[in-house]
Design a protein around this motif. Sequence first.
Motif, mmCIF file in Angstrom:
data_model
loop_
_atom_site.group_PDB
_atom_site.id
_atom_site.type_symbol
_atom_site.label_atom_id
_atom_site.label_comp_id
_atom_site.label_asym_id
_atom_site.label_seq_id
_atom_site.Cartn_x
_atom_site.Cartn_y
_atom_site.Cartn_z
ATOM 1 N N ALA A 221 3.563 6.900 -5.727
ATOM 2 C CA ALA A 221 3.933 7.852 -6.771
ATOM 3 C C ALA A 221 3.576 9.270 -6.345
ATOM 4 C CB ALA A 221 3.249 7.497 -8.080
ATOM 5 N N ASN A 222 4.402 10.223 -6.751
ATOM 6 C CA ASN A 222 4.184 11.616 -6.373
ATOM 7 C C ASN A 222 3.139 12.315 -7.238
ATOM 8 O OD1 ASN A 222 5.927 11.445 -8.635
ATOM 9 N ND2 ASN A 222 6.657 13.533 -8.285
ATOM 10 N N GLY A 337 1.336 18.230 -13.679
ATOM 11 C CA GLY A 337 2.021 18.590 -12.446
ATOM 12 C C GLY A 337 1.234 18.324 -11.196
ATOM 13 N N ALA A 338 0.225 17.473 -11.263
ATOM 14 C CA ALA A 338 -0.664 17.250 -10.126
ATOM 15 C C ALA A 338 0.070 16.601 -8.959
ATOM 16 C CB ALA A 338 -1.833 16.370 -10.568
ATOM 17 N N GLY A 339 -0.331 16.974 -7.764
ATOM 18 C CA GLY A 339 0.188 16.360 -6.554
ATOM 19 C C GLY A 339 -0.788 15.336 -6.004
ATOM 20 N N LEU A 340 -0.983 15.362 -4.684
ATOM 21 C CA LEU A 340 -1.833 14.356 -4.048
ATOM 22 C C LEU A 340 -3.313 14.726 -4.094
ATOM 23 C CD1 LEU A 340 -1.452 11.657 -2.538
ATOM 24 C CD2 LEU A 340 -1.501 12.954 -0.403
ATOM 25 N N ARG A 411 -2.967 6.673 -9.384
ATOM 26 C CA ARG A 411 -1.528 6.818 -9.133
ATOM 27 C C ARG A 411 -1.024 5.442 -8.704
ATOM 28 N NH1 ARG A 411 -0.074 11.304 -6.220
ATOM 29 N NH2 ARG A 411 -2.097 12.169 -6.744
ATOM 30 N N LEU A 412 0.239 5.201 -8.880
ATOM 31 C CA LEU A 412 0.812 3.885 -8.642
ATOM 32 C C LEU A 412 1.379 3.763 -7.247
ATOM 33 C CD1 LEU A 412 2.675 3.417 -12.042
ATOM 34 C CD2 LEU A 412 0.412 2.561 -11.405
ATOM 35 N N ALA A 413 1.407 2.545 -6.753
ATOM 36 C CA ALA A 413 2.055 2.217 -5.487
ATOM 37 C C ALA A 413 2.889 0.959 -5.686
ATOM 38 C CB ALA A 413 1.013 2.000 -4.388
#
Length: 416
Positions: A221-222, A337-340, A411-413
Amino acid sequence: MNVQTPVNPDVAKIADLFERTRGRTTRLVAPLTAEDMMLQSMQDASPAKWHLAHTTWFFEEFILRKRLPDYQSPDDRFAVLFNSYYVQAGPRHARDKRGLISRPDLEAVRSYRLHVEDSLRALLEAGRDDTPEIADLVELGCHHEMQHQELLVTDLLHGLSYNPLLPAYLDPATPPKRRPAELQFERFDGGLHSFGFDGGGFHFDCEGPRHQAFVAPFALANRPVTNREWIAFMRDGGYDSAPLWLMDGFTRAQRDDWQHPLYWWQQDGAWWSFTLRGAQPVDLDAPVVHVSYYEADAFARWAGARLPTEHELELAAQDTPITGNFVDDGHLIPLPGAGLWGDVWNWTQSAYAAYPGFKPAEGAIGEYNGKFMVNQFVLRGGSCATPVEQMRPTYRTFFYPHQRWQMLGLRLAKDV
């Protein structure tokens, strides 16, 4: 205070890191009263005053006492009061009773900090043959203090949450709004990849040795899971659906009556959360935070996905610039809006264990990471309470699967 700059440029760089790190701690505690700094709400948390003293003890114990035979501590009893878990460094005060250490008082602890800082500056400026080794230890001590900076504010949040007045650590003004990112999954190719720290610069021992591991193709997930998505999980009975949960997790959730993330409550039909900025309406588009591994794993299963492995997150992070919402930004609350990187730590399904060939250092300092490599899970990516200087693709933190008081999200994978 005018501090002489060491001649060696590498030592000068470490001296500057030391000043920045100690200064950040001072700024973090500036809004606190002496009473605030005595709070200890559970065994896992420590009072802010203790964090100030323990991070100072670290420099004293592992550098000043070892490198300066004539060094005099302001009080030798501090070695017992402010040791945390270093068995080889000597006896320790009970972890769950740190909030009872009213003496030394706050001013004495601040004086202790200044004493150690002055001694360490003089040692770095002395130009000794072992100065490069001392600089390496100072660098470790700075990164150790950065870890405690995050613990300081999250421990404080937990303590303040028990106050019915709901006091705010920072200005309760609404944090900046950001546009939420649409959920997308990025595909990564599988294969044999290298992981772990390699090259120059600082790293903790648990980040190495460099090694190879096979990763199957996956999608990541982004962005982290949001509060809006978490509420959908709650409304669908996620907390009461045993098939979604690991047995240990479901038992803990039922025993402790988990029905929502830590610090949440409902008021007039809306969800609220206690934050470092006081009581705030839950921002539906911000990353969910203060959830355990057990909750994160159950959510991922409910969402038809899974938690990523730490190797998958490291692979994704290798070519991703380290930008995000960290403690340096001053928000201290996750933003949409968070990224990695930043905002919330991401739970992984990877057990915290040694990499192939790992060997802890000799002596008490070798107790830093290695002896905790059991029964915990790795998290990656940093949070809104993490100093950005700590972050690198190989950085690993770890917590027990039931813990929730840190800035923990997910976050999902997916398999592809």
